[in-house]
Scaffold this motif. Structure first.
Motif, PDB file in Angstrom:
ATOM      1  N   UNK A   1       0.736  -1.021   0.125  1.00  0.00           N
ATOM      2  CA  UNK A   1      -0.021  -0.096   0.020  1.00  0.00           C
ATOM      3  C   UNK A   1       0.740   1.330  -0.097  1.00  0.00           C
ATOM      4  N   UNK A   2       2.031   1.124   0.808  1.00  0.00           N
ATOM      5  CA  UNK A   2       2.825   2.270   1.027  1.00  0.00           C
ATOM      6  C   UNK A   2       3.535   2.727  -0.485  1.00  0.00           C
ATOM      7  N   UNK A   3       3.982   1.584  -0.981  1.00  0.00           N
ATOM      8  CA  UNK A   3       4.774   1.827  -2.143  1.00  0.00           C
ATOM      9  C   UNK A   3       3.765   2.469  -3.280  1.00  0.00           C
ATOM     10  N   UNK A   4       2.491   1.711  -3.380  1.00  0.00           N
ATOM     11  CA  UNK A   4       1.682   2.243  -4.057  1.00  0.00           C
ATOM     12  C   UNK A   4       1.266   3.814  -4.238  1.00  0.00           C
ATOM     13  N   UNK A   5       1.134   3.894  -3.039  1.00  0.00           N
ATOM     14  CA  UNK A   5       0.876   5.413  -2.486  1.00  0.00           C
ATOM     15  C   UNK A   5       2.062   6.387  -3.218  1.00  0.00           C
ATOM     16  N   UNK A   6       3.382   5.913  -2.715  1.00  0.00           N
ATOM     17  CA  UNK A   6       4.351   6.767  -3.111  1.00  0.00           C
ATOM     18  C   UNK A   6       4.536   6.820  -4.541  1.00  0.00           C
TER      19      UNK A   6
ATOM     20  N   UNK B   1       2.379   6.854  -6.705  1.00  0.00           N
ATOM     21  CA  UNK B   1       1.479   7.375  -7.284  1.00  0.00           C
ATOM     22  C   UNK B   1       1.103   8.921  -6.660  1.00  0.00           C
ATOM     23  N   UNK B   2       2.380   9.250  -5.969  1.00  0.00           N
ATOM     24  CA  UNK B   2       2.303  10.490  -5.306  1.00  0.00           C
ATOM     25  C   UNK B   2       1.236  11.112  -4.525  1.00  0.00           C
ATOM     26  N   UNK B   3       0.660  10.057  -3.638  1.00  0.00           N
ATOM     27  CA  UNK B   3      -0.616  10.365  -2.808  1.00  0.00           C
ATOM     28  C   UNK B   3      -0.207  11.490  -1.798  1.00  0.00           C
ATOM     29  N   UNK B   4      -1.059  12.284  -1.630  1.00  0.00           N
ATOM     30  CA  UNK B   4      -0.737  13.406  -0.687  1.00  0.00           C
ATOM     31  C   UNK B   4      -0.423  12.775   0.918  1.00  0.00           C
ATOM     32  N   UNK B   5      -1.548  11.874   1.314  1.00  0.00           N
ATOM     33  CA  UNK B   5      -1.773  11.442   2.278  1.00  0.00           C
ATOM     34  C   UNK B   5      -0.919  10.357   2.734  1.00  0.00           C
ATOM     35  N   UNK B   6       0.294   9.892   1.989  1.00  0.00           N
ATOM     36  CA  UNK B   6       0.825   8.946   2.024  1.00  0.00           C
ATOM     37  C   UNK B   6       1.736   8.824   3.405  1.00  0.00           C
ATOM     38  N   UNK B   7       2.234  10.012   3.906  1.00  0.00           N
ATOM     39  CA  UNK B   7       2.879  10.080   5.124  1.00  0.00           C
ATOM     40  C   UNK B   7       1.929   9.776   6.243  1.00  0.00           C
ATOM     41  N   UNK B   8       0.721  10.273   6.260  1.00  0.00           N
ATOM     42  CA  UNK B   8      -0.152  10.204   7.288  1.00  0.00           C
ATOM     43  C   UNK B   8      -0.645   8.864   7.449  1.00  0.00           C
ATOM     44  N   UNK B   9      -0.795   8.200   6.410  1.00  0.00           N
ATOM     45  CA  UNK B   9      -1.113   6.615   6.191  1.00  0.00           C
ATOM     46  C   UNK B   9      -0.157   5.721   6.762  1.00  0.00           C
ATOM     47  N   UNK B  10       1.272   6.079   6.459  1.00  0.00           N
ATOM     48  CA  UNK B  10       2.287   5.485   6.946  1.00  0.00           C
ATOM     49  C   UNK B  10       2.293   5.512   8.482  1.00  0.00           C
ATOM     50  N   UNK B  11       1.870   6.813   9.214  1.00  0.00           N
ATOM     51  CA  UNK B  11       1.845   6.700  10.488  1.00  0.00           C
ATOM     52  C   UNK B  11       0.623   5.771  11.130  1.00  0.00           C
TER      53      UNK B  11
END
Length: 107
Positions: free
Chosen positions: A53-58, A60-70
């Motif tokens: 999930x984190x790789x996909x978000x990164x 695709x430059x998802x704006x909430x990636x850091x929040x999701x990782x937390x």
């Protein structure tokens, strides 16, 4: 929890199915029989699914990636806490209820 991404939705459904298994087992006073398998599943889920999930978000430059990782890191900490409780008490009623409550809140 549907995202429209088949690989992601399948994994989310697996998690929901595991929670359902625990809830059904609790109804029949058999929650202890599923706790260890559920914890093993959650260990795998928190490693493999979260990584995907984190790789996909990164990518695709998802704006909430850091929040999701937390959120994922918090999940791992909470899973560790439940694992520690399970290690000290076994599949007690307290462990089962904590696991069930935590997963419901997470979802």
């Amino acid at each position: 929890m549907a995202t429209g991404l088949e690989w992601q939705d399948q994994r989310h459904q697996e998690l929901l199915n595991k929670l359902d298994e625990l809830c059904q087992a609790v109804q029949y006073y058999a929650g202890a029989s599923v706790v260890n398998g559920l914890l093993d599943f959650l260990d795998d889920y928190s490693q493999s699914h979260f990584r995907q999930e984190e790789q996909y978000m990164a990518r695709n430059k998802c704006g909430s990636c850091a929040e999701h990782q937390q959120c994922h890191e918090l999940f791992k900490v909470q899973l560790h806490d439940v694992r520690a409780l399970y290690a000290s008490q076994g599949p007690s009623t307290l462990v089962i209820l904590k696991l069930q409550t935590w997963l419901r809140r997470w979802l």
